[in-house]
Enzyme design. Structure first.
Site, PDB file in Angstrom:
ATOM      1  N   ASP A  56       0.819  -1.209   0.000  1.00 41.43           N
ATOM      2  CA  ASP A  56       0.000   0.000   0.000  1.00 41.43           C
ATOM      3  C   ASP A  56       0.853   1.260   0.000  1.00 41.43           C
ATOM      4  O   ASP A  56       2.076   1.215   0.152  1.00 41.43           O
ATOM      5  CB  ASP A  56      -0.889   0.030   1.249  1.00 41.43           C
ATOM      6  CG  ASP A  56      -2.010  -0.981   1.190  1.00 41.43           C
ATOM      7  OD1 ASP A  56      -2.386  -1.376   0.082  1.00 41.43           O
ATOM      8  OD2 ASP A  56      -2.503  -1.371   2.268  1.00 41.43           O
ATOM      9  N   TYR A 114       5.874 -10.064   7.305  1.00 42.21           N
ATOM     10  CA  TYR A 114       5.839  -8.611   7.445  1.00 42.21           C
ATOM     11  C   TYR A 114       6.393  -8.228   8.811  1.00 42.21           C
ATOM     12  O   TYR A 114       6.211  -8.952   9.800  1.00 42.21           O
ATOM     13  CB  TYR A 114       4.407  -8.081   7.323  1.00 42.21           C
ATOM     14  CG  TYR A 114       3.899  -7.962   5.912  1.00 42.21           C
ATOM     15  CD1 TYR A 114       3.995  -6.755   5.218  1.00 42.21           C
ATOM     16  CD2 TYR A 114       3.317  -9.047   5.267  1.00 42.21           C
ATOM     17  CE1 TYR A 114       3.513  -6.641   3.917  1.00 42.21           C
ATOM     18  CE2 TYR A 114       2.839  -8.943   3.965  1.00 42.21           C
ATOM     19  CZ  TYR A 114       2.943  -7.739   3.303  1.00 42.21           C
ATOM     20  OH  TYR A 114       2.476  -7.631   2.017  1.00 42.21           O
TER      21      TYR A 114
END
Length: 275
Positions: A56, A114
């Site tokens: 994003d 992540y």
């Protein structure tokens, strides 16, 4: 032929990975650089990249993987050196490798890691501006790390993560599998490392937002299980800022021999990056 690339990038100047009209994106910068390096041949065989994870706006990558098809042959390191010549300083190709046609940067991946880096304290640090999330806390307070760790236990395994899913998520199913969550405290820093098969849009940032509600004592550790069970985005915490989120690692079947990301040049501590 099909070529795979390993990327690192600072996501702060970009509106995410995927091409968007009138917005700077990492995909656009990479495809422009590849086209410039390939030269005339790119006119007949335009470059189109496929990525393992469509990060994003503002999200960074330490170990992003992409692939593209081309009719131009180059040595592996020639791709690295040549493409980097045309990339902005915020994006770098670490490695390149010819892969079989059945390899897909997205669909061949079976695990993604992540890392969320959070600075918590009375004053934000301008040195890591846009590189870390920030939570303002009084000088004599810190997050309850043990409560956050306890709350994470319910998230391990295969679940319907609808409560942590963005309304803009395009995933076909909210069911994902989380393999491990590690919360590493090094005051004034906390690092959240999450491994899973795949993640929904905003899923990591929404989970981190819930962790911080619990860490500040606004919710009990059992609240995380209630949020998960509800399958309702309105129940969970607001989406936390993108600044501290890093796509760290992606794993593929050994048959593809995909190189490991170059993490030695990351600013994150060694015990956070892991093996």
């Amino acid at each position: 032929m099909r070529i795979a690339l390993g990327l690192q990038y600072d996501g702060s100047p970009y509106a995410g990975w995927q091409t968007q009209l009138h917005q700077p994106t990492i995909q656009d910068e990479l495809e422009k650089a590849l086209t410039a390096f390939i030269g005339e041949e790119a006119k007949a065989f335009p470059v189109h990249t496929i990525t393992a994870g469509r990060t994003d706006t503002g999200v960074h990558a330490l170990g992003q993987v992409v692939h593209f098809d081309t009719n131009v042959g180059r040595e592996d390191f020639s791709w690295v050196r040549g493409v980097n010549t045309f990339l902005p300083k915020s994006i770098v190709v670490n490695w390149a490798k010819e892969v079989p046609e059945e390899f897909s940067a997205r669909f061949s991946a079976y695990e993604r890691t992540y890392i969320y880096a959070l600075h918590a304290g009375p004053c934000r640090s301008p040195i890591v501006n846009a590189r870390a999330g920030y939570l303002m806390l009084p000088p004599d307070q810190f997050l309850d790390v043990e409560a956050m760790k306890k709350s994470a236990e319910c998230l391990i395994g295969e679940h319907d993560f609808s409560s942590f899913r963005s309304s803009e998520c395009q995933s076909k199913t909210p069911v994902k599998t989380i393999y491990a969550i590690d919360i590493i405290s090094q005051e004034p820093w906390v690092y959240f490392r999450i491994r899973g098969n795949a993640f929904l849009h905003h899923m990591i940032r929404n989970i981190v937002g819930c962790f911080l509600q619990i860490g500040q004592g606004r919710q009990q550790s059992g609240w995380m299980a209630e949020v998960l069970t509800a399958k309702n985005r309105q129940i969970a915490a607001p989406t936390f800022m993108a600044d501290g989120l890093y796509l760290a690692k992606i794993k593929y079947p050994e048959e593809f021999a995909i190189p490991q990301p170059w993490l030695e040049n990351a600013w994150l501590p060694t015990n956070v990056i892991g093996k």
